[in-house]
Design an enzyme around this catalytic site. Sequence first.
Site, PDB file in Angstrom:
ATOM      1  CD  GLU A  29      -1.704  -2.442   1.359  1.00  0.00           C
ATOM      2  OE1 GLU A  29      -0.520  -2.707   1.687  1.00  0.00           O
ATOM      3  OE2 GLU A  29      -2.571  -3.329   1.213  1.00  0.00           O
ATOM      4  CG  HIS A  42     -11.447  -7.702   6.782  1.00  0.00           C
ATOM      5  ND1 HIS A  42     -10.585  -8.443   7.552  1.00  0.00           N
ATOM      6  CD2 HIS A  42     -11.010  -7.837   5.496  1.00  0.00           C
ATOM      7  CE1 HIS A  42      -9.681  -9.011   6.769  1.00  0.00           C
ATOM      8  NE2 HIS A  42      -9.909  -8.656   5.525  1.00  0.00           N
TER       9      HIS A  42
END
Length: 686
Positions: free
Chosen positions: A425, A492
């Site tokens: 990322e 999540h």
Amino acid sequence: MTMQFDRKDLPKEELVALYKKILLPRMIEEKMLVLLRQGRISKWFSGIGQEAIAAGATAALQQDEWIMPLHRNLGVFTGRNMPLHKLLMQWQGSKEGYSNGRERSFHFGSREHHICGMISHLGPQLAIADGVALAHKLSSQKKVSLAFSGEGGTSEGDFHEALNTAAVWDLPVIFVIENNGYGLSTPVNEQYRCKHLVDKAIGYGMEGVQIDGNNILTVYDTIKGVREYCIQYQKPYFIECMTFRMRGHEEASGTKYVPPALFEEWGKKDPVKNYEAWLQSENILSPADIEQIKSAHKDYIESELKTGFAAPAVVADTEEEVKDVYRQVSDVRHEIEIGSGRLAVGSKQAIVLDNASVTHDSQLTSHDKKFFDAIKEALHQSMQQHSNLVLMGQDIAEYGGAFKITDGFVHEFGKGRVRNTPLCESAIVGAALGLSLEGYKSVMEMQFADFVTVGFNQIVNNLAKIHYRWGQHADVVIRMPTGGGVGAGPFHSQSNEAWFVHTPGLKVVYPATPADAKGLLIAAINDPNPVMYFEHKGLYRSINGPVPEAYYEIEIGRARHVRSGDDISIITYGAGVHWAEDYAAGHPEISIDILDLRTLLPLDYEAIDAAVERTGKVLLLHEDTLTGGIGGEIAAWIAEHCFERLDAPVLRCASLDTPIPFNIELEKNFLANARLDATVQKLLNY
Ligand SMILES: Cc1ncc(C[n+]2csc(CCOP(=O)(O)OP(=O)(O)O)c2C)c(N)n1
């Protein structure tokens, strides 16, 4: 003479030019050390002993090829002919420097000189070079980018991510490692275990070479050759330059930890003195020539310093300070109109819709769409509008992304613009910034908003601050599939928008309806600033609504008045809007006013004020946890600005201050919605 030089077929003029280039930073530094002792400057990071690398590398590139230098690379700045008086003004924090007095030392860049300077953090500059190289590749320009790292910096995760990405994407980037023996006080045997850093190249699947970093002809010749290789084969290259730091990490920190024998050994390999001696031994320069060059440099330094020290004192202008945090959107619109941006030319401008027109404008053809499809349509139309828009993310190409938002895109727009990324990322956010340097736009998909933590530094320190620091914008959107209610557990489901609302330089949008999801995403892509675009996963397929077919924007920074009421105002966003609407529908006996913020940074204070005005009782509702959530900020603002019009304290209804539990019953209890009824009743009954 300790060192051997091989001139290959370099003409005399080039050899002399290189001498001038290596000598100038040395002479400037020597002068700086004097000024430091005199207390006329405050800090200095010395590159004495390492000048051949910066000077040689810069000379080997074209002037319009980007370099990402570090704190010991004065030779890059002088090599690009930046006037010393302006450099001094920069180092002294004056407004006439390269960063309006906002940045220190070498932490700045200049578009004009194709230099993207470091932030203090070591590592993130490497991936920016990847992005620039990607831009070159996509536009078939025969150019390289070059990024520096110290040997200490190679231990950072960003180093690994940047090299791996450059290798996987076949990017023409030159990574130059200056191995100078110490990272502050840490010697190489406490920094890494491989024998030579260049051995790492093979692990990344790239070519590499270790060279004598004190020999300017070696550095120059190697980088010239490597540049041609990178362009011809469209590959990165790893160069480990062996050198030594002849002074302390910075002047105040001393060198006690360095064995004196090392200074003696490396002193003999002084890159400036050796090259000078060789030029004389080859009769390329006479002692008189050398004296003349030195004297010209000295005159230049003295006169430039005089100008530099004459810079006026800084007078702070708050309005200007705040304004410069963002690139003005109007500047970019103007650019589009006059078509001056090389690549930043949209084929047509989006229409800007207000709240009413989305649902009531009879000129607009609308269709009922899911939230998910509205996002997809925004991306699709934007890809059609902007030939310079690149999408990046894990599994977003053939697989279509974890949520299938970009399903089919790769077939239509190709692998160049719809890019699967390695798992990294940080490097991808950095690459997005690099693309922006070269006039590209990008949208990066975080697979889940939770994973933004591993790209955090690039977002909050590079993307967010670069415009304020030196006027470079970061034309990047980061899509953040966010939120809970789907039984996905602590990693999540998080709501992490508040982290970014606290970061000047970012914009944060968070739509709740399909029409807003489309219009805000288009607006985010058209906005030249970095925008965090939060899309609630729970809304993807559960929420439908009318979405105009047109290519339109919803203005960033404008809230939406969802419904009018007299008893209480609920100010909310994202899933909270639907909780509030459902609650209002289930409680017709309460007259509830609802405001959907839509943008969290910047906040629509006018709309917040109006919501207070309508009912005098305000409830701030968000899925994010309570402490440090944006509700606290808004409550404070209301207390400061609307106190007299309040009939009750401002109440907050937020999720519990715990991580998000997996079990669906625990999660229901965690979410703010579980306490909405109690909070509404408390406010009503105050
Ligand atoms: C991420 C990060 N951690 C720590 C520091 C503090 N720091 C500044 S320079 C430095 C040493 C760097 O060593 P190296 O990369 O070898 O470069 P050199 O200073 O030797 O040129 C450290 C630890 C930093 N700037 N960034």
